[in-house]
Design a protein around this motif. Structure first.
Motif, PDB file in Angstrom:
ATOM      1  N   TYR A  97       0.797  -1.226   0.000  1.00  0.00           N
ATOM      2  CA  TYR A  97       0.000   0.000   0.000  1.00  0.00           C
ATOM      3  C   TYR A  97       0.834   1.283   0.000  1.00  0.00           C
ATOM      4  O   TYR A  97       0.432   2.260  -0.619  1.00  0.00           O
ATOM      5  N   PRO A  98       2.005   1.316   0.645  1.00  0.00           N
ATOM      6  CA  PRO A  98       2.792   2.561   0.574  1.00  0.00           C
ATOM      7  C   PRO A  98       3.448   2.802  -0.796  1.00  0.00           C
ATOM      8  O   PRO A  98       3.973   3.881  -1.044  1.00  0.00           O
ATOM      9  N   LEU A 100       2.196   3.066  -3.926  1.00  0.00           N
ATOM     10  CA  LEU A 100       1.496   4.023  -4.789  1.00  0.00           C
ATOM     11  C   LEU A 100       0.398   4.710  -3.993  1.00  0.00           C
ATOM     12  O   LEU A 100       0.000   4.241  -2.921  1.00  0.00           O
ATOM     13  N   ASP A 101      -0.135   5.796  -4.532  1.00  0.00           N
ATOM     14  CA  ASP A 101      -1.196   6.521  -3.837  1.00  0.00           C
ATOM     15  C   ASP A 101      -2.512   5.745  -3.843  1.00  0.00           C
ATOM     16  O   ASP A 101      -3.255   5.774  -2.875  1.00  0.00           O
ATOM     17  N   ALA A 102      -2.818   5.077  -4.953  1.00  0.00           N
ATOM     18  CA  ALA A 102      -4.061   4.295  -5.049  1.00  0.00           C
ATOM     19  C   ALA A 102      -3.818   2.914  -4.449  1.00  0.00           C
ATOM     20  O   ALA A 102      -2.959   2.163  -4.931  1.00  0.00           O
ATOM     21  N   PRO A 103      -4.561   2.541  -3.389  1.00  0.00           N
ATOM     22  CA  PRO A 103      -4.301   1.264  -2.708  1.00  0.00           C
ATOM     23  C   PRO A 103      -4.451   0.048  -3.622  1.00  0.00           C
ATOM     24  O   PRO A 103      -3.640  -0.868  -3.568  1.00  0.00           O
ATOM     25  N   ALA A 106      -1.560  -0.111  -6.020  1.00  0.00           N
ATOM     26  CA  ALA A 106      -0.344  -0.479  -5.291  1.00  0.00           C
ATOM     27  C   ALA A 106      -0.315  -1.978  -5.021  1.00  0.00           C
ATOM     28  O   ALA A 106       0.723  -2.629  -5.192  1.00  0.00           O
TER      29      ALA A 106
END
Length: 158
Positions: A97-98, A100-103, A106
Protein backbone atom coordinates in the motif's frame (compact mmCIF):
# COMPACT_ATOMS: atom_id res chain seq x y z
CA UNK A 1 16.84 -36.38 -31.41
CA UNK A 2 17.97 -33.69 -33.82
CA UNK A 3 17.49 -36.11 -36.72
CA UNK A 4 13.83 -36.85 -35.96
CA UNK A 5 11.77 -34.49 -38.12
CA UNK A 6 8.55 -35.11 -36.22
CA UNK A 7 10.10 -34.16 -32.88
CA UNK A 8 11.66 -31.04 -34.39
CA UNK A 9 8.34 -29.87 -35.84
CA UNK A 10 6.43 -30.60 -32.64
CA UNK A 11 9.09 -28.88 -30.51
CA UNK A 12 9.11 -25.79 -32.73
CA UNK A 13 5.35 -25.60 -32.26
CA UNK A 14 5.17 -26.62 -28.58
CA UNK A 15 8.01 -24.58 -27.04
CA UNK A 16 6.57 -21.15 -27.95
CA UNK A 17 3.11 -22.27 -26.81
CA UNK A 18 4.47 -23.44 -23.44
CA UNK A 19 6.26 -20.11 -23.00
CA UNK A 20 3.17 -18.15 -24.02
CA UNK A 21 1.08 -20.11 -21.52
CA UNK A 22 3.78 -19.42 -18.91
CA UNK A 23 3.41 -15.68 -19.57
CA UNK A 24 -0.36 -16.00 -19.24
CA UNK A 25 -0.01 -17.82 -15.91
CA UNK A 26 2.61 -15.32 -14.72
CA UNK A 27 0.59 -12.19 -15.33
CA UNK A 28 -2.87 -13.63 -14.76
CA UNK A 29 -1.93 -15.29 -11.45
CA UNK A 30 -3.22 -12.33 -9.47
CA UNK A 31 -6.75 -12.85 -10.76
CA UNK A 32 -6.92 -16.64 -10.97
CA UNK A 33 -5.05 -19.70 -9.69
CA UNK A 34 -1.43 -19.65 -10.74
CA UNK A 35 1.37 -17.20 -10.51
CA UNK A 36 5.10 -17.11 -10.28
CA UNK A 37 5.84 -20.67 -9.20
CA UNK A 38 3.73 -22.30 -11.89
CA UNK A 39 4.98 -19.92 -14.58
CA UNK A 40 8.58 -20.52 -13.55
CA UNK A 41 8.14 -24.27 -13.90
CA UNK A 42 6.56 -23.77 -17.34
CA UNK A 43 9.44 -21.58 -18.55
CA UNK A 44 11.98 -24.08 -17.25
CA UNK A 45 10.13 -26.98 -18.88
CA UNK A 46 10.20 -25.16 -22.23
CA UNK A 47 13.98 -24.78 -21.94
CA UNK A 48 14.37 -28.41 -20.84
CA UNK A 49 12.32 -29.55 -23.85
CA UNK A 50 14.60 -27.43 -26.04
CA UNK A 51 17.63 -29.15 -24.50
CA UNK A 52 16.11 -32.60 -25.04
CA UNK A 53 15.51 -31.85 -28.72
CA UNK A 54 18.56 -29.75 -29.67
CA UNK A 55 21.15 -30.85 -27.11
CA UNK A 56 22.71 -29.38 -23.99
CA UNK A 57 25.39 -27.41 -25.83
CA UNK A 58 22.77 -25.59 -27.89
CA UNK A 59 20.63 -24.99 -24.81
CA UNK A 60 23.60 -23.49 -22.95
CA UNK A 61 24.34 -21.26 -25.95
CA UNK A 62 20.78 -19.93 -25.72
CA UNK A 63 20.93 -19.42 -21.94
CA UNK A 64 24.45 -19.85 -20.49
CA UNK A 65 24.81 -21.39 -17.05
CA UNK A 66 26.21 -18.18 -15.54
CA UNK A 67 23.10 -16.34 -16.77
CA UNK A 68 20.91 -18.94 -15.08
CA UNK A 69 22.77 -18.35 -11.80
CA UNK A 70 22.36 -14.60 -12.25
CA UNK A 71 18.62 -14.99 -12.92
CA UNK A 72 18.20 -17.04 -9.74
CA UNK A 73 19.85 -14.28 -7.72
CA UNK A 74 17.95 -11.54 -9.57
CA UNK A 75 14.59 -13.14 -8.82
CA UNK A 76 15.33 -13.41 -5.11
CA UNK A 77 16.60 -9.84 -5.04
CA UNK A 78 13.48 -8.55 -6.81
CA UNK A 79 11.25 -10.34 -4.29
CA UNK A 80 13.25 -9.03 -1.32
CA UNK A 81 13.54 -5.47 -2.62
CA UNK A 82 9.81 -5.16 -3.31
CA UNK A 83 9.11 -6.55 0.14
CA UNK A 84 11.58 -4.21 1.81
CA UNK A 85 10.37 -1.22 -0.18
CA UNK A 86 7.15 -1.35 1.84
CA UNK A 87 9.21 -1.27 5.05
CA UNK A 88 11.29 1.69 3.86
CA UNK A 89 8.12 3.61 2.95
CA UNK A 90 6.58 3.15 6.38
CA UNK A 91 4.67 -0.11 6.06
CA UNK A 92 5.47 -3.75 6.76
CA UNK A 93 7.37 -6.36 4.76
CA UNK A 94 5.40 -7.17 1.59
CA UNK A 95 2.98 -4.35 2.41
CA UNK A 96 2.33 -2.84 -1.00
CA UNK A 97 0.00 0.00 0.00
CA UNK A 98 2.79 2.56 0.57
CA UNK A 99 4.13 1.95 -2.96
CA UNK A 100 1.50 4.02 -4.79
CA UNK A 101 -1.20 6.52 -3.84
CA UNK A 102 -4.06 4.29 -5.05
CA UNK A 103 -4.30 1.26 -2.71
CA UNK A 104 -5.70 -1.13 -5.32
CA UNK A 105 -3.08 -0.16 -7.92
CA UNK A 106 -0.34 -0.48 -5.29
CA UNK A 107 -1.53 -3.97 -4.34
CA UNK A 108 -1.72 -5.12 -7.97
CA UNK A 109 1.69 -3.68 -8.84
CA UNK A 110 3.32 -5.18 -5.77
CA UNK A 111 1.85 -8.63 -6.32
CA UNK A 112 2.83 -8.64 -10.00
CA UNK A 113 6.43 -7.65 -9.18
CA UNK A 114 6.76 -10.17 -6.35
CA UNK A 115 5.31 -12.95 -8.52
CA UNK A 116 7.74 -11.96 -11.28
CA UNK A 117 10.61 -12.45 -8.82
CA UNK A 118 9.22 -15.83 -7.79
CA UNK A 119 8.81 -16.88 -11.42
CA UNK A 120 12.34 -15.90 -12.38
CA UNK A 121 13.79 -17.69 -9.34
CA UNK A 122 11.79 -20.88 -9.83
CA UNK A 123 12.61 -21.08 -13.54
CA UNK A 124 16.32 -20.61 -12.87
CA UNK A 125 16.44 -23.11 -10.00
CA UNK A 126 14.57 -25.81 -11.94
CA UNK A 127 16.93 -25.29 -14.88
CA UNK A 128 19.94 -25.52 -12.53
CA UNK A 129 18.65 -28.73 -10.95
CA UNK A 130 18.24 -30.19 -14.44
CA UNK A 131 21.78 -29.07 -15.35
CA UNK A 132 23.23 -30.67 -12.22
CA UNK A 133 21.61 -34.00 -13.10
CA UNK A 134 22.84 -33.81 -16.70
CA UNK A 135 26.37 -32.83 -15.68
CA UNK A 136 26.54 -35.60 -13.09
CA UNK A 137 25.43 -38.14 -15.68
CA UNK A 138 28.05 -36.83 -18.14
CA UNK A 139 30.78 -37.01 -15.47
CA UNK A 140 29.76 -40.56 -14.59
CA UNK A 141 29.90 -41.65 -18.21
CA UNK A 142 33.21 -39.82 -18.77
CA UNK A 143 34.71 -41.67 -15.83
CA UNK A 144 33.83 -44.95 -17.52
CA UNK A 145 31.12 -45.83 -15.08
CA UNK A 146 27.75 -46.91 -16.42
CA UNK A 147 25.12 -46.13 -13.78
CA UNK A 148 22.66 -48.59 -15.34
CA UNK A 149 25.20 -51.41 -15.09
CA UNK A 150 25.93 -50.46 -11.48
CA UNK A 151 22.20 -50.71 -10.69
CA UNK A 152 22.05 -54.14 -12.31
CA UNK A 153 25.00 -55.36 -10.22
CA UNK A 154 23.34 -54.00 -7.07
CA UNK A 155 20.08 -55.82 -7.96
CA UNK A 156 21.99 -59.09 -8.47
CA UNK A 157 23.53 -58.82 -5.00
CA UNK A 158 20.17 -58.46 -3.31
Amino acid sequence: MRNNAILLVVARFAIPLVMLFGLYIQFHGEYSPGGGFQAGVLFASAWILFVFIYGLDTGLRVIPQRVIYALAALGVLLYALIGLLGVFLGGRFLDFYPLLDAPKAAQQTGVILVELGVGITVAAVVMLIFLLFVQRRAATLAAGLDPDAADAVQDDRE
